[in-house]
Design a protein around this motif. Structure first.
Motif, short mmCIF file in Angstrom:
data_model
loop_
_atom_site.label_atom_id
_atom_site.label_comp_id
_atom_site.label_asym_id
_atom_site.label_seq_id
_atom_site.Cartn_x
_atom_site.Cartn_y
_atom_site.Cartn_z
N SER A 5 0.85 -1.47 0.48
CA SER A 5 0.02 0.36 0.06
C SER A 5 1.04 0.95 0.56
N LEU A 6 2.15 1.18 0.05
CA LEU A 6 2.65 2.11 0.02
C LEU A 6 3.57 3.44 -1.05
N PRO A 7 2.37 3.18 -2.41
CA PRO A 7 2.41 3.99 -3.38
C PRO A 7 1.01 4.54 -3.15
N ASN A 8 0.15 4.15 -2.56
CA ASN A 8 -1.17 4.82 -2.15
C ASN A 8 -0.82 5.67 -0.66
N GLU A 9 -0.13 4.98 0.17
CA GLU A 9 0.53 5.91 1.29
C GLU A 9 1.28 7.78 0.73
N ILE A 10 2.33 6.83 0.24
CA ILE A 10 3.10 8.46 -0.59
C ILE A 10 2.29 9.05 -1.25
N GLU A 11 1.17 8.63 -1.65
CA GLU A 11 0.10 9.92 -2.60
C GLU A 11 -1.14 10.67 -1.40
N ASP A 12 -1.56 9.94 -0.30
CA ASP A 12 -2.00 10.26 0.23
C ASP A 12 -1.30 11.50 1.88
N ARG A 13 0.08 11.70 1.53
CA ARG A 13 1.66 12.20 2.11
C ARG A 13 1.62 13.31 1.47
N LYS A 14 1.82 13.57 0.30
CA LYS A 14 1.52 14.51 -1.03
C LYS A 14 0.44 15.04 -0.71
N LYS A 15 -0.85 15.14 -1.59
CA LYS A 15 -2.00 15.72 -0.23
C LYS A 15 -2.13 16.52 0.52
N MET A 16 -1.95 15.54 1.43
CA MET A 16 -2.22 16.60 2.43
C MET A 16 -1.21 17.32 3.10
N THR A 17 0.09 17.33 2.30
CA THR A 17 1.19 17.85 2.60
C THR A 17 0.72 19.64 1.70
#
Length: 199
Positions: free
Chosen positions: A74-86
């Protein structure tokens, strides 16, 4: 998505940008996390001591990212979520400073420009942190599954930092695992040791 070194934590204000060199980008620790995953993920025989000497450090960011994704799909999704949150956090900061009546108009303008200037820098740092902790979490699970009792490495700041991160992650597992970090000298060389037990 390629990983990039960003740099130390920025401190942004209306007077300029400074960097906290005590808060290094997690990017610099990823190689050692990848080495530990490679070294520790194998079957174990009771009471046998294992020694791992890497041929060379794992520095290819694509290799590191692929390795971490193997353990955390799930890391790619976690990266995308973190990017959007930041990105949302930065947008909120921009709006807040645009409306900051405690600053003069020119100070507000400078502050907003400084925030915008470091937008990608901060996004890269956030992504690196997400990737780093994904690797550390995978390591903690490998340690738990393999009933590993200790890990020793040369006493380098990078090694100590990663051991400290593993220690914090082990304490959050269910059930939590206690651990202790020690530094000792052997044959004129300093080593750090992460000793692991269960609570």
């Amino acid at each position: 998505m390629p990983l990039h070194y960003a740099g130390p934590k920025p401190m942004i204000s209306q007077t300029g940008i400074e960097f906290d060199h005590n808060k290094e980008d997690k990017f610099v620790y990823m190689s050692f996390v990848a080495e530990l995953i490679k070294a520790l993920d194998h079957p174990y025989i009771n009471d046998k001591r294992y020694i791992y000497t890497p041929a060379k450090a794992i520095t290819d960011t694509d290799v590191i990212l692929d390795l971490f994704k193997t353990y955390d799909p799930s890391l790619p999704n976690e990266i995308e979520d973190r990017k959007k949150m930041t990105e949302a956090e930065i947008d909120n900061e921009v709006e807040r400073e645009k409306n900051n009546r405690l600053l003069l108009p020119e100070e507000r303008e400078i502050y907003v420009k400084n925030i915008q200037l470091l937008r990608q820098y901060r996004i890269n740092r956030a992504i690196n942190k997400t990737v780093y902790y994904s690797g550390v979490f995978s390591l903690a699970n490998i340690i738990h599954r393999g009933h590993i009792s200790f890990i020793t490495a040369p006493m380098l700041p990078v090694h100590f930092h990663v051991f400290h991160s593993i220690q914090g992650t082990l304490s959050k597992l269910h059930p939590p695992m206690s651990s202790n970090i020690t530094i000792y000298e052997e044959s004129g060389h300093l080593y750090t040791r992460l000793e692991i037990g269960s609570n």
